[in-house]
Enzyme design. Sequence first.
Site, mmCIF file in Angstrom:
data_model
loop_
_atom_site.group_PDB
_atom_site.id
_atom_site.type_symbol
_atom_site.label_atom_id
_atom_site.label_comp_id
_atom_site.label_asym_id
_atom_site.label_seq_id
_atom_site.Cartn_x
_atom_site.Cartn_y
_atom_site.Cartn_z
ATOM 1 N N PHE A 279 0.292 8.528 7.816
ATOM 2 C CA PHE A 279 0.328 9.034 6.373
ATOM 3 C C PHE A 279 -1.628 9.093 6.181
ATOM 4 O O PHE A 279 -2.194 8.142 6.412
ATOM 5 C CB PHE A 279 0.703 8.092 5.527
ATOM 6 C CG PHE A 279 0.439 8.678 4.141
ATOM 7 C CD1 PHE A 279 0.990 9.546 3.712
ATOM 8 C CD2 PHE A 279 -0.790 8.449 3.439
ATOM 9 C CE1 PHE A 279 0.700 10.373 2.318
ATOM 10 C CE2 PHE A 279 -1.311 9.003 2.030
ATOM 11 C CZ PHE A 279 -0.118 9.984 1.441
ATOM 12 N N ASP B 11 -8.376 5.433 10.146
ATOM 13 C CA ASP B 11 -8.114 5.382 8.684
ATOM 14 C C ASP B 11 -7.952 4.167 8.199
ATOM 15 O O ASP B 11 -6.684 3.693 8.263
ATOM 16 C CB ASP B 11 -6.904 6.344 8.506
ATOM 17 C CG ASP B 11 -6.694 6.502 7.184
ATOM 18 O OD1 ASP B 11 -7.107 5.797 6.194
ATOM 19 O OD2 ASP B 11 -5.912 7.836 6.743
ATOM 20 N N LYS C 93 -9.922 4.425 -1.727
ATOM 21 C CA LYS C 93 -9.105 3.451 -2.430
ATOM 22 C C LYS C 93 -9.680 2.164 -2.962
ATOM 23 O O LYS C 93 -10.612 2.483 -4.007
ATOM 24 C CB LYS C 93 -7.841 2.771 -1.627
ATOM 25 C CG LYS C 93 -6.758 4.043 -1.504
ATOM 26 C CD LYS C 93 -5.268 3.614 -1.081
ATOM 27 C CE LYS C 93 -4.266 4.622 -1.298
ATOM 28 N NZ LYS C 93 -3.962 5.269 -0.132
HETATM 29 C C1 LIG Z 1 -3.892 6.536 0.459
HETATM 30 C C2 LIG Z 1 -4.144 6.988 1.827
HETATM 31 C C3 LIG Z 1 -4.613 8.223 1.990
HETATM 32 C C4 LIG Z 1 -4.820 9.484 1.109
HETATM 33 O O1 LIG Z 1 -5.730 8.929 0.023
HETATM 34 P P1 LIG Z 1 -5.809 9.730 -1.252
HETATM 35 O O2 LIG Z 1 -6.971 9.154 -2.205
HETATM 36 O O3 LIG Z 1 -4.446 9.638 -2.011
HETATM 37 O O4 LIG Z 1 -5.982 11.183 -0.920
HETATM 38 C C5 LIG Z 1 -4.963 8.368 3.463
HETATM 39 N N1 LIG Z 1 -4.903 7.600 4.387
HETATM 40 C C6 LIG Z 1 -3.928 6.455 3.872
HETATM 41 C C7 LIG Z 1 -3.938 5.344 5.058
HETATM 42 C C8 LIG Z 1 -3.774 6.046 2.829
HETATM 43 O O5 LIG Z 1 -3.226 4.849 2.321
#
Ligand SMILES: *Cc1c(COP(=O)(O)O)cnc(C)c1O
Length: 401
Positions: free
Chosen positions: A145, A230, A259
């Site tokens: 994700f 990520d 985040k």
């Molecule tokens: C939440 C998340 C994203 C995307 O972030 P947004 O601010 O919602 O665009 C990408 N990678 C990971 C691992 C995430 O948890």
Amino acid sequence: MSQVTKKTDEFIALEDRWGAHNYHPLDIVVERAEGPWLYSVEGRRYLDCLSAYSAVNQGHCHPDILKALTQQAARVTLTSRAFRNNQLPVFCKKLASLCGLDAVVPMNTGAEAVETAIKAARRWGYHHKGIATDRAEIIVCENNFHGRTTTIVGFSSDSGSRQGFGPFAPGFVSIPFGDVEQLEAAINSNTCAFLVEPIQCEAGVRIPPDGFLREAAAICKTNDVLLLLDEIQTGLGRTGRMFCADHEDVRPDAFILGKALAGGFYPVSAVVGSKELIGVFDPGSHGSTYGGNPLGCAVALEALQVIERQKLVARSAEMGEWLLGELSRLHNSAIKEIRGRGLMVAIELHELARPYCEQLKEQGVLCKETHDRVIRIAPPLITERSDLEWAVDKFDKVFGV
Ligand SMILES: *Cc1c(COP(=O)(O)O)cnc(C)c1O
């Protein structure tokens, strides 16, 4: 039906009528929040065990971040990058130092930061590796994700995220998560990067085999392939280390962060990378109107300082270990496995998790099911031990000891 319940129902009806139905939220309408606690429009208190997908690691409405926000909001909020501002350089230096890397590209949302990393990696592949035009490949993992843009959902393996949104961008190759042999086999002379989450949180808190990240980093290095981590959800203390990669002493070519970078106040994301990687961007090649704005930078700088000042990384490690131990006492035939790193804890079930989340909600504990059968438990890192003890008691009630 009582007057108060009607209030909740009214908000739900309003949202269902006027909002898009792209989420399946628990039916609690939040009015305010403080620390780890959420308060509904009826004034009922709930312990937040999702932390807005780890965006509020510092706790809701942290007073120091609130102060940074209001002070900066009264001075200057947005200059665009057409002019410089006095917050951006301070934030970039702080974040790069924290990451042990050289430079920062500030963006807003997580998905934008992932897109930024993809662009940087491709350009690096053309400039530094001599990959032929438009042939660059990036290796990703199944069940990843990384966000919701068309490019990103194009390399998702989740049909719900992809279906009906094509055509998708080429140039991505998928391997099973945690499989270093497949990683090695997938690399060719056009490969510029390996993009991976150190723990696949959205896929159900999937933790790879020990050594995966270290071995993957070594393979990338040997083959002149960038490692893009990520850590939007795993980073900034969530797993009991500042970065999840720290568990295996791995330094990637780039961290992708978001985040908790702004403690839930404001969308701030970033790609933090080596000089060589971030250096591919020259004026006009990339940007964002709000990216690097002084308000976001002031908020993010304070959000990072809160993590350090309140020693939230150590707290996450300590509380997480304790919580995992407590939850491991649960004996219920519905439970398949209980696992975690720091305060990223999961209960995997043999059956659907949603009904259990509904029951926990009735008990005052807010968890959200992830991928049908997993309950993720990720409270803010500031949560007191006594509050977690209270929550464990609720888990005991729902699952039986
Ligand atoms: C939440 C998340 C994203 C995307 O972030 P947004 O601010 O919602 O665009 C990408 N990678 C990971 C691992 C995430 O948890």
